[in-house]
Design an enzyme around this catalytic site. Structure first.
Site, short mmCIF file in Angstrom:
data_model
loop_
_atom_site.label_atom_id
_atom_site.label_comp_id
_atom_site.label_asym_id
_atom_site.label_seq_id
_atom_site.Cartn_x
_atom_site.Cartn_y
_atom_site.Cartn_z
N LYS A 115 39.03 49.74 37.42
CA LYS A 115 39.85 50.31 36.39
C LYS A 115 39.72 51.93 36.22
O LYS A 115 40.37 52.48 35.93
CB LYS A 115 40.19 49.55 35.43
CG LYS A 115 40.88 48.21 35.62
CD LYS A 115 41.44 47.46 34.28
CE LYS A 115 42.34 46.29 34.68
NZ LYS A 115 42.81 45.55 33.49
N LYS A 197 44.39 42.65 47.20
CA LYS A 197 45.21 41.87 46.01
C LYS A 197 46.59 42.23 45.67
O LYS A 197 46.91 43.60 45.47
CB LYS A 197 44.41 41.69 45.01
CG LYS A 197 44.84 40.15 44.13
CD LYS A 197 43.96 40.29 43.01
CE LYS A 197 45.19 39.90 41.88
NZ LYS A 197 44.58 39.70 40.47
N LYS A 200 50.49 43.48 40.13
CA LYS A 200 51.79 44.06 39.51
C LYS A 200 51.92 45.42 39.28
O LYS A 200 52.98 45.67 39.07
CB LYS A 200 51.90 43.00 38.27
CG LYS A 200 50.91 43.19 37.38
CD LYS A 200 51.00 42.08 36.13
CE LYS A 200 49.67 41.99 35.37
NZ LYS A 200 49.70 40.79 34.27
#
Ligand code: TRP
Length: 335
Positions: A115, A197, A200
């Site tokens: 992140k 992965k 979203k």
């Protein structure tokens, strides 16, 4: 603390629109716990602000995430469904646990590294201590089991370490939780890049199937899924795309690899992708119509939030007051 039931806790962030990865890997499995478990499902809005959010959008998504929980089959009469920021004990316990968590431990979290690489202009302290807030979520309820996707394994391990460290100093404070990672559907990968992965927040809309995507969009996205130059539906080296589609199909239908291979023997990828799209749209249809009904009923959603927060707060307060006493805070005088 006396418990007559096993405690289950999980959380979903109200950021981004949930994907079939969230559904198959997490939310759908939340309904599978038997009656002798008490389940808390939390919309973790405090975690969401570790990256910049538009306030109106965050509020809307918080309602939507709660509606989606219910639409996916979680009965608010049987489960405690609530919003994290409504129970301020989470933030309070987080601070205390911050003081029992090592800088080095947090530096090793792979999600933090990912992140901060993605949000290089906003590597804030909250992003760094995110897993401590997650540990506080879990430990406040004396949780036994935490159903999560595979990507949260490291955070669960940290929550266990914090609990054990704390218990080492102040015995008998927390239940040490276990992760509960589902076999099938645990890790649904991007349809555009099966080594990543399904996320979203992916910028490529074709890479993700969202729970609320219309039927034709679902079917189209599966049709465009990346595979390989072969044609046989089976797992193998260089066939990660097909393997991922087999995972999705298996999670949707409960079929084994063998059954899937047999069903599509000699039929090619086109047929297989079309079948997945159809099944996926069929499985999601009832969730979508229930969701649409619920989001239109804010009063009802607010009543669920209130009931859930009241239940959660009652139990959170019991743990927190024990923790406050153990670390040496004076109980505030109340009249
Ligand atoms: N970090 C989790 C995720 O991104 C969400 C989460 C927050 C959570 N608190 C939790 C999951 C507590 C399980 C338990 O998926």
């Amino acid at each position: 603390m006396f418990k007559d039931k096993k405690i289950v806790f999980s959380g979903v962030q109200p950021s981004g629109t949930l994907t079939i990865g969230n559904y198959l890997g997490a939310i759908r499995n939340f309904t599978a716990f038997p009656e002798d478990h008490h389940c808390y499902y939390c919309v973790v809005d405090e975690h969401a602000i570790t990256v910049r959010q538009d306030p109106a959008e965050l509020r809307r998504r918080t309602y939507e995430t709660l509606a989606l929980y219910i639409a996916c089959g979680l009965d608010p009469e049987k489960n405690t469904l609530f919003v994290q920021s409504h129970v301020t004990e989470h933030a309070e316990l987080c601070w205390i646990l911050d003081c029992y968590t090592m800088f080095g431990e947090l530096s090793r979290m792979t999600q933090f590294k990912d992140k901060s690489a993605k949000n290089a202009d906003n590597i804030n302290a909250g992003l760094f201590t995110y897993p401590v807030l997650m540990a506080a979520d879990i430990l406040l309820y004396q949780t036994d089991l935490v159903p999560v996707g595979n990507d949260q394994k490291q955070h669960i391990e940290l929550a266990r370490n914090i609990a054990e460290r704390f218990n080492g100093i102040y015995p008998g404070t927390f239940t040490v939780p276990e992760g509960f990672i589902p076999q099938s559907g645990a890790r649904i990968m991007s349809l555009a890049d099966p080594t990543k992965k399904m996320s979203k927040s992916d910028e490529n809309e074709n890479a993700v199937v969202r729970i609320l995507d219309p039927r034709d969009v679902i079917i189209r996205k599966f049709k465009r899924a990346v595979t390989d130059s072969g044609s046989e539906v089976r797992r193998g080296e260089g066939k990660e795309g097909v393997g991922n589609l087999m995972n999705v199909y298996s999670a949707l239908t409960g079929k084994t690899d063998e059954e899937i291979e047999k069903e599509f023997a000699g039929r090619g990828y086109g047929d297989f992708k079309a079948a997945i799209g159809e099944v996926c749209a069929d499985v999601l249809a009832p969730v979508q119509s229930e969701f649409t009904r619920l989001v239109a009923d804010k009063k009802y959603l607010e009543s669920v939030m209130k009931k859930g927060a009241d239940e959660a707060r009652y139990n959170a307060c019991r743990t927190l007051s024990k923790v406050r006493r153990k670390v040496g805070f004076i109980e505030p005088v109340r009249d």
